[in-house]
Write an enzyme that holds these catalytic residues in place. Structure first.
Site, PDB file in Angstrom:
ATOM      1  N   ASP A 151       8.819 -16.728 -11.698  1.00  0.00           N
ATOM      2  CA  ASP A 151       9.541 -16.240 -10.676  1.00  0.00           C
ATOM      3  C   ASP A 151       9.855 -16.460 -10.232  1.00  0.00           C
ATOM      4  OD1 ASP A 151       6.884 -14.394 -10.869  1.00  0.00           O
ATOM      5  OD2 ASP A 151       5.429 -16.226  -9.409  1.00  0.00           O
ATOM      6  N   ASP A 164       6.825  -7.530 -11.774  1.00  0.00           N
ATOM      7  CA  ASP A 164       5.944  -7.812 -10.245  1.00  0.00           C
ATOM      8  C   ASP A 164       6.759  -6.436 -10.183  1.00  0.00           C
ATOM      9  OD1 ASP A 164       4.667  -9.727 -10.504  1.00  0.00           O
ATOM     10  OD2 ASP A 164       5.942 -10.703  -9.607  1.00  0.00           O
TER      11      ASP A 164
END
Length: 156
Positions: free
Chosen positions: A113, A127
């Site tokens: 991330d 995402d």
């Protein structure tokens, strides 16, 4: 559907490779103050690192999602369903790829991330594809838009 999914995987994995090579673990770089920044994190869990101790569960869930989307995709006739499921497939496949290929090991890999949303959470391109696709799928379902041909509606 497959082409869009492949594009999502390509963009997500390329951006993650860039983030791993260019960002220091945990350091935040402001892009659009105070909304968007860059911060490298390795997430063993789901959203907000929920279930960090059960990474293998997310590996199985991603594999099941990929299989289910591929199965459902056989009957696609609607362009908007095709796009939504393509984005969903790409996001799930890219997360599955992380789970299978990244440290600490096969099936237990941590998802990269790096997009920091004002300190609220940190995510990635997959995402974004997953969230957008889920929103479109909810709208399609609420509007009763069929997955396949109208004649196939009873089987959708």
């Amino acid at each position: 559907m497959i082409m869009l999914a492949a594009l999502v995987v390509l963009i997500d994995q390329t951006s993650k490779a860039w983030a791993v090579s260019a960002l220091s673990d945990g350091e935040r770089i402001t892009v659009i103050p105070p909304l968007i920044g860059l911060r490298l994190l390795y997430n063993p869990g789901a959203a907000f690192s929920i279930g960090a101790g059960a990474t293998w569960v997310f590996t199985l869930a991603a594999a099941a999602a990929v299989a289910a989307i591929l199965y459902a995709g056989r009957r696609l006739r609607s362009p908007v369903w095709t796009a939504a499921l393509g984005g969903l497939l790409g996001g799930a496949a890219s997360h599955l790829l992380d789970r299978l290929s990244r440290p600490p090991g096969f099936g237990q890999g941590h998802v990269v991330d790096f997009i920091d949303y004002g300190g609220l959470f940190v995510g990635n391109v997959a995402d974004i594809a997953l969230t957008g696709s889920c929103a479109v799928l909810m709208l399609l379902s609420l509007r009763s838009v069929p997955l396949g041909d109208v004649a196939d509606k009873g089987h959708a």
